[in-house]
Every structure is written in structure tokens, then in C-alpha cells.
Motif scaffolding. Structure first.
Motif, PDB file in Angstrom:
ATOM      1  N   ALA C 110      10.683  -4.569   5.049  1.00 40.04           N
ATOM      2  CA  ALA C 110      10.538  -3.382   4.274  1.00 40.04           C
ATOM      3  C   ALA C 110       9.416  -3.623   3.483  1.00 40.04           C
ATOM      4  O   ALA C 110       8.394  -2.545   3.232  1.00 40.04           O
ATOM      5  CB  ALA C 110      11.703  -3.214   3.436  1.00 40.04           C
ATOM      6  N   ALA C 111       9.050  -4.795   2.850  1.00 40.11           N
ATOM      7  CA  ALA C 111       7.919  -4.942   1.765  1.00 40.11           C
ATOM      8  C   ALA C 111       6.589  -4.834   2.410  1.00 40.11           C
ATOM      9  O   ALA C 111       5.629  -4.083   2.036  1.00 40.11           O
ATOM     10  CB  ALA C 111       8.360  -6.347   1.405  1.00 40.11           C
ATOM     11  N   ASP C 112       6.394  -5.532   3.778  1.00 38.52           N
ATOM     12  CA  ASP C 112       5.221  -5.347   4.597  1.00 38.52           C
ATOM     13  C   ASP C 112       5.025  -3.798   4.852  1.00 38.52           C
ATOM     14  O   ASP C 112       3.984  -3.215   4.542  1.00 38.52           O
ATOM     15  CB  ASP C 112       5.507  -6.268   5.823  1.00 38.52           C
ATOM     16  CG  ASP C 112       5.859  -7.541   5.689  1.00 38.52           C
ATOM     17  OD1 ASP C 112       5.042  -8.181   4.767  1.00 38.52           O
ATOM     18  OD2 ASP C 112       6.746  -8.049   6.177  1.00 38.52           O
ATOM     19  N   ALA C 113       5.849  -2.958   5.198  1.00 40.39           N
ATOM     20  CA  ALA C 113       5.670  -1.770   5.776  1.00 40.39           C
ATOM     21  C   ALA C 113       5.176  -0.770   4.608  1.00 40.39           C
ATOM     22  O   ALA C 113       4.476   0.112   4.832  1.00 40.39           O
ATOM     23  CB  ALA C 113       7.122  -1.219   6.311  1.00 40.39           C
ATOM     24  N   VAL C 114       5.800  -1.258   3.497  1.00 36.82           N
ATOM     25  CA  VAL C 114       5.409  -0.393   2.294  1.00 36.82           C
ATOM     26  C   VAL C 114       3.995  -0.745   1.983  1.00 36.82           C
ATOM     27  O   VAL C 114       3.018   0.265   1.743  1.00 36.82           O
ATOM     28  CB  VAL C 114       6.463  -0.684   1.055  1.00 36.82           C
ATOM     29  CG1 VAL C 114       5.808  -0.219  -0.242  1.00 36.82           C
ATOM     30  CG2 VAL C 114       7.746  -0.006   1.290  1.00 36.82           C
ATOM     31  N   GLU C 115       3.696  -2.106   1.965  1.00 39.95           N
ATOM     32  CA  GLU C 115       2.367  -2.215   1.549  1.00 39.95           C
ATOM     33  C   GLU C 115       1.474  -1.996   2.482  1.00 39.95           C
ATOM     34  O   GLU C 115       0.237  -1.585   1.960  1.00 39.95           O
ATOM     35  CB  GLU C 115       2.331  -4.069   1.408  1.00 39.95           C
ATOM     36  CG  GLU C 115       1.198  -4.491   0.965  1.00 39.95           C
ATOM     37  CD  GLU C 115       0.986  -4.158  -0.566  1.00 39.95           C
ATOM     38  OE1 GLU C 115       1.911  -3.728  -1.113  1.00 39.95           O
ATOM     39  OE2 GLU C 115      -0.372  -3.967  -0.900  1.00 39.95           O
ATOM     40  N   ILE C 116       1.477  -2.033   3.904  1.00 47.35           N
ATOM     41  CA  ILE C 116       0.647  -1.547   4.664  1.00 47.35           C
ATOM     42  C   ILE C 116       0.345  -0.250   4.539  1.00 47.35           C
ATOM     43  O   ILE C 116      -0.878   0.315   4.397  1.00 47.35           O
ATOM     44  CB  ILE C 116       1.191  -1.556   6.154  1.00 47.35           C
ATOM     45  CG1 ILE C 116       1.098  -3.155   6.380  1.00 47.35           C
ATOM     46  CG2 ILE C 116       0.511  -1.024   6.991  1.00 47.35           C
ATOM     47  CD1 ILE C 116       2.021  -3.541   7.501  1.00 47.35           C
ATOM     48  N   ILE C 117       1.514   0.745   4.364  1.00 51.58           N
ATOM     49  CA  ILE C 117       1.005   2.164   3.985  1.00 51.58           C
ATOM     50  C   ILE C 117       0.440   2.529   2.869  1.00 51.58           C
ATOM     51  O   ILE C 117      -0.703   3.339   2.434  1.00 51.58           O
ATOM     52  CB  ILE C 117       2.441   2.963   3.967  1.00 51.58           C
ATOM     53  CG1 ILE C 117       2.939   3.133   5.499  1.00 51.58           C
ATOM     54  CG2 ILE C 117       2.340   4.175   3.288  1.00 51.58           C
ATOM     55  CD1 ILE C 117       2.363   3.924   6.362  1.00 51.58           C
ATOM     56  N   ARG C 118       0.642   1.906   1.761  1.00 57.44           N
ATOM     57  CA  ARG C 118       0.018   2.029   0.664  1.00 57.44           C
ATOM     58  C   ARG C 118      -1.666   1.653   0.603  1.00 57.44           C
ATOM     59  O   ARG C 118      -2.254   2.270   0.093  1.00 57.44           O
ATOM     60  CB  ARG C 118       0.647   0.930  -0.574  1.00 57.44           C
ATOM     61  CG  ARG C 118       0.292   1.163  -2.193  1.00 57.44           C
ATOM     62  CD  ARG C 118       1.106   0.341  -2.896  1.00 57.44           C
ATOM     63  NE  ARG C 118       2.352   1.030  -3.214  1.00 57.44           N
ATOM     64  CZ  ARG C 118       3.497   0.380  -3.688  1.00 57.44           C
ATOM     65  NH1 ARG C 118       3.554  -0.876  -3.639  1.00 57.44           N
ATOM     66  NH2 ARG C 118       4.390   1.075  -3.947  1.00 57.44           N
ATOM     67  N   ARG C 119      -1.747   0.500   1.470  1.00 55.82           N
ATOM     68  CA  ARG C 119      -3.227   0.158   1.548  1.00 55.82           C
ATOM     69  C   ARG C 119      -3.991   1.056   2.385  1.00 55.82           C
ATOM     70  O   ARG C 119      -4.940   1.798   2.019  1.00 55.82           O
ATOM     71  CB  ARG C 119      -3.260  -1.064   2.371  1.00 55.82           C
ATOM     72  CG  ARG C 119      -3.746  -2.219   1.261  1.00 55.82           C
ATOM     73  CD  ARG C 119      -4.092  -3.497   1.785  1.00 55.82           C
ATOM     74  NE  ARG C 119      -2.984  -4.367   1.760  1.00 55.82           N
ATOM     75  CZ  ARG C 119      -2.438  -5.302   2.731  1.00 55.82           C
ATOM     76  NH1 ARG C 119      -3.291  -5.692   3.816  1.00 55.82           N
ATOM     77  NH2 ARG C 119      -1.396  -5.945   2.876  1.00 55.82           N
ATOM     78  N   LEU C 120      -3.184   1.645   3.387  1.00 59.90           N
ATOM     79  CA  LEU C 120      -3.818   2.636   4.137  1.00 59.90           C
ATOM     80  C   LEU C 120      -4.169   3.919   3.283  1.00 59.90           C
ATOM     81  O   LEU C 120      -5.398   4.603   3.767  1.00 59.90           O
ATOM     82  CB  LEU C 120      -2.848   2.810   5.368  1.00 59.90           C
ATOM     83  CG  LEU C 120      -3.644   4.211   6.410  1.00 59.90           C
ATOM     84  CD1 LEU C 120      -4.905   3.697   7.113  1.00 59.90           C
ATOM     85  CD2 LEU C 120      -2.393   4.414   7.607  1.00 59.90           C
ATOM     86  N   TRP C 121      -3.559   4.405   2.714  1.00 60.74           N
ATOM     87  CA  TRP C 121      -3.550   5.597   2.048  1.00 60.74           C
ATOM     88  C   TRP C 121      -4.711   5.497   0.848  1.00 60.74           C
ATOM     89  O   TRP C 121      -5.450   6.278   0.495  1.00 60.74           O
ATOM     90  CB  TRP C 121      -2.245   6.002   1.205  1.00 60.74           C
ATOM     91  CG  TRP C 121      -1.895   7.234   1.398  1.00 60.74           C
ATOM     92  CD1 TRP C 121      -2.511   8.440   0.752  1.00 60.74           C
ATOM     93  CD2 TRP C 121      -0.959   7.922   2.141  1.00 60.74           C
ATOM     94  NE1 TRP C 121      -1.834   9.645   1.333  1.00 60.74           N
ATOM     95  CE2 TRP C 121      -0.951   9.116   2.248  1.00 60.74           C
ATOM     96  CE3 TRP C 121       0.190   7.132   3.069  1.00 60.74           C
ATOM     97  CZ2 TRP C 121      -0.332  10.009   3.131  1.00 60.74           C
ATOM     98  CZ3 TRP C 121       0.938   8.023   3.925  1.00 60.74           C
ATOM     99  CH2 TRP C 121       0.838   9.607   3.831  1.00 60.74           C
ATOM    100  N   GLU C 122      -4.821   4.453   0.458  1.00 53.05           N
ATOM    101  CA  GLU C 122      -6.206   4.197  -0.735  1.00 53.05           C
ATOM    102  C   GLU C 122      -7.218   4.207   0.013  1.00 53.05           C
ATOM    103  O   GLU C 122      -8.233   4.638  -0.825  1.00 53.05           O
ATOM    104  CB  GLU C 122      -5.938   2.622  -1.181  1.00 53.05           C
ATOM    105  CG  GLU C 122      -4.780   2.520  -2.271  1.00 53.05           C
ATOM    106  CD  GLU C 122      -4.229   0.981  -2.710  1.00 53.05           C
ATOM    107  OE1 GLU C 122      -5.447   0.292  -2.102  1.00 53.05           O
ATOM    108  OE2 GLU C 122      -3.637   0.796  -3.487  1.00 53.05           O
ATOM    109  N   LYS C 123      -7.426   4.102   1.349  1.00 58.12           N
ATOM    110  CA  LYS C 123      -8.779   4.057   2.050  1.00 58.12           C
ATOM    111  C   LYS C 123      -9.417   5.554   1.855  1.00 58.12           C
ATOM    112  O   LYS C 123      -8.691   6.409   2.082  1.00 58.12           O
ATOM    113  CB  LYS C 123      -8.748   3.598   3.496  1.00 58.12           C
ATOM    114  CG  LYS C 123      -8.647   2.240   3.385  1.00 58.12           C
ATOM    115  CD  LYS C 123      -8.635   1.804   5.203  1.00 58.12           C
ATOM    116  CE  LYS C 123      -8.263   0.566   5.454  1.00 58.12           C
ATOM    117  NZ  LYS C 123      -7.971   0.384   7.049  1.00 58.12           N
TER     118      LYS C 123
END
Lengths: 123, 123, 123, 123
Positions: C110-123
Motif C-alpha cells: 500500500a505504501a508503495d502504491a500511494v507513493e508512486i501515485i503521489r510522485r506521478l501527480w507531482e510531475k
DNA sequence: GTGGTCTAGACCACC
DNA sequence: GTGGTCTAGACCACC
């Protein structure tokens, strides 16, 4: 003049719908002896259906003794107590028969059929 | 294998007739869980209708949860008490509703409707 | 009139693509209650597909309560807050489920999944 | 030997499913450097698909540097940390991108997307 | 023109 | 052989 305010549903042939509609109006006491029906052409225009279809309806009604047509005259309703009774019985039995057939196929008996109707009516 | 022994009438859409026929068989207890249905092509040949029409029927039955279809397998019936009950109720209410509508249009009330049914059943 | 501006891909059945496209437009608030849909024939011409395929799409939308069709009238959209919410949830859960499935298969939590999404959105 | 235990769904082209399946196995650490793949013919028989389709899959895997094929030899997996990382990133970004696209179309922002995933994972 | 039903037949994936 | 999708085209009722 008698108004065929019909809701045409598309699955049943129009002429059968119209014949039944006329009989229901008759049995419900909405038609009086001597009432004029629209002419074939009028009704065809009113319902946007083919005059031939109307002709078929009127012919069947005439065959069953429910209307009378004289030369160059509009058709008129023939209503007597015995005719009313006959049509009323016909429609009633048809409905009852369909209901019984449906419920019998499901394994229901007379008592069930009565109970179901009673409950539905209470709603 | 489930047999759709049905006489198709021409006024109602074929696919609706077949769906109802299946439901009646189901509600009447004639179908067991896991029973195989004919393939689309088989039933099309048997009833002399297009396999696409059969497909439409099966798709609807599947949507309603009444059959299951797996790739390359014949569709099989899904029958549970709750499904039977649901379909039974659906068919019953439809029949009762039509009966009530017809009789109401003729001016009959609940007592008449019950009496008519009672008498018809005694015959 | 509602515009199905969609690029059809060849791998997924057309009718499923169109149903989803409609739902996305609905959930995104781009469709108002009462909006007209193109006629079956119009949309068939616009997308260069068979009107029967469009009919299938509209039928499904109708079954799901998303459009209403009256005889001889163009189908119209049915939009209420609860419908919007329902479709929105359906689409959201489908997307989230696919994302979770893909990441789980790769061993992410879960933590990875959240982190990945968070980073993608920042781009 | 590597087993392509694939659940073929019929909407996506087989060869794309197989390529992705291989990449998932690779990224999940299930494939070791030098592992043998089934021969084209073997895999075609195993999955009951056309050997040409298998050939297309292997060719693409070879182009991406994921397998090596020598004359008259079975193909073997090429696995290095950097390859694993590359594929892992590719699959992850693809999934994340699809998720983001779906949610953006619905008007959701980063915070929503994160919250939805978090809740789904808790179930 | 509108929607609805049905057929004939093609082609697909999977067995 | 199985189920699934799509097209082309006919014909219907209703406007």
C-alpha cells in the motif's frame, strides 16, 4: 362521437388492440346505443394508421354485431343489455383464463390465486 | 439438457417469449441447478430462428443471474431457492397485475375478481 | 446533443468502449438531465459503425437506468445526483482495483502504491 | 523451465497478454538469468495458440533484450538487476498512468487518488 | 425521420 | 464443436 383513445403498444397487432379497446369501452358502459363511430378515414388520420386497418376493425365489430353500417352513413354502435353482458363475459373470461393459466403453470391452486388477487387489491 | 418446448406466436418478440418461457420452467421447478442449455446454434436450429436471437435471450438470462456461461462450454442453469422465489414472484405479480387491470377497466372490484377466479377454478 | 467523441481501439469490443465512454462523461458532469443522444443511425454514421451496435449500447444504458427512450423520440439522458454518484463509484473502483492488482503482482504494498501515485501527480 | 501460466482474456490480443505476462514474472523476480523458455512449438501446444503468435512474442522479447536465442537452441532469459528495474518501472508507470488518467477524467485530484488506494488496500 | 426486432453471414478466440 | 462481436440489410410501428 366515440373516441378511440388507444395506447398502441407495438407488440400486439393494431387491429386486435382496437377491437379489444372498443369492447372494453362497450363493456364499461362508455358507449350508448346509436353513438357514432368516426369514419374509417377520420380514425385512420386520428391514429395515424392505415385506413385498411381501420376497415378490418370495423368489419370484425360488424361481424360480431357490435356496430351497424348503412350505405354512406357513419357506423353506429349497437348496444343492448344482452350485448353488453356478452362482451363483458368474453373479456372477463379471457382475463381470468390467462390469469389461471399463468398461475397454474407455477403450481398455484385456487386458494393461492384468490389470496394473491386479494392482497394486490388491498395495496 | 433443458428443452425449450415452446410454440412461438408471431405478435410478441421472439426473444421475450423465450425469456419468459425459461422463467416459467424455472419457477415451475422443471430446471435443476447445473442443467445444460442447448448451444446457441442448436436452439436456433430447433426453433428455426437465428442463433443471434438465441444469443440475445441467453445474454439476458445471464444478466439476470439465471444462467452461467463459460468459454467453450454450454451455458448452465443457476438454480437456488432464492432465485426460484424471485422469478416466481415476478411472474405471479405480472399475471395478477394484468388480471386486475383488465377487471378494473370493466368496473369490477376485488370481491368480483375473487369470485370469478373461484368459479373458473371449480370447473 | 451529447457528443460521443471517442477514439475506438480495436482490441476491446466497440459496445463496451462506448458504454464506458458514456459513463465517464456522465460521471465527469458533462451530461445534463434531459440531454438528447444522437439517434442510432446518426451515431452509427458518425463513428462508422453499425446502427445495431449503437442500439446495443443504448439498450444497455437504458437497462442501467442511464437513459430513457420513448417511441419516435431521441433517447435522453437521465441524470440525478444518485446516478452520478453510482457511476462515479463504479468507475473509480474499477480503476483502483486494476491499479492494485497490477502493483500487487509486482510485489508492491500500500505504501508503495500511494507513493508512486503521489510522485506521478507531482510531475 | 519458465511456465506461462496465463489466463487469456479474449479482448486483448494474445501476444500482448503474453508479453506483459512475461514482464510481470520477470519484474516479480520469478525468472532467473539463463532460465529456459519453452520452444515456440511447445508453448503453442501448451496454450493452444498459433506458433506464429508465440514467435511474435519471443521476437518482441528479444528486441527488448529480455531473452536470447541462439541457433537451434531454446531461448533463455536474460536477467540483470538493471533489466529487472527497467521492466518493473515500465509496468509500474503504465499502471499508475492508467489509474491517474481514469481518476483525472472523473475530476479527482492527487489527494483523492491516494485516499482511494489507501482505503482499498485496507480491505 | 424515430426506435425495435430479426436474419444471414462473417470472423474471432478457445477446444 | 463452444460462446462473442459485428455488419449489412430488411421490415415493423409510429411521426
Amino acid at each position: 362521437m366515440i373516441r378511440f383513445d388507444v395506447q398502441l403498444n407495438s407488440t400486439e397487432p393494431i387491429y386486435l388492440q382496437l377491437i379489444r379497446r372498443y369492447k372494453v369501452m362497450l363493456a364499461a358502459g362508455e358507449i350508448r346505443d346509436g353513438d357514432e363511430l368516426p369514419s374509417r378515414r377520420e380514425l385512420g388520420l386520428m391514429l395515424v394508421i392505415n385506413p385498411n386497418t381501420v376497415q378490418r376493425v370495423y368489419k370484425e365489430l360488424e361481424t360480431e354485431g357490435l356496430i351497424l353500417t348503412h350505405n354512406n352513413m357513419k357506423s353506429v354502435a349497437v348496444v343492448t343489455p344482452s350485448i353488453c353482458e356478452r362482451i363483458r363475459t368474453e373479456l372477463t373470461e379471457e382475463a381470468a383464463h390467462q390469469y389461471k393459466t399463468a398461475l397454474s403453470a407455477l403450481g398455484y391452486g385456487a386458494a393461492d390465486a384468490v389470496e394473491i388477487i386479494r392482497r394486490l387489491w388491498e395495496k
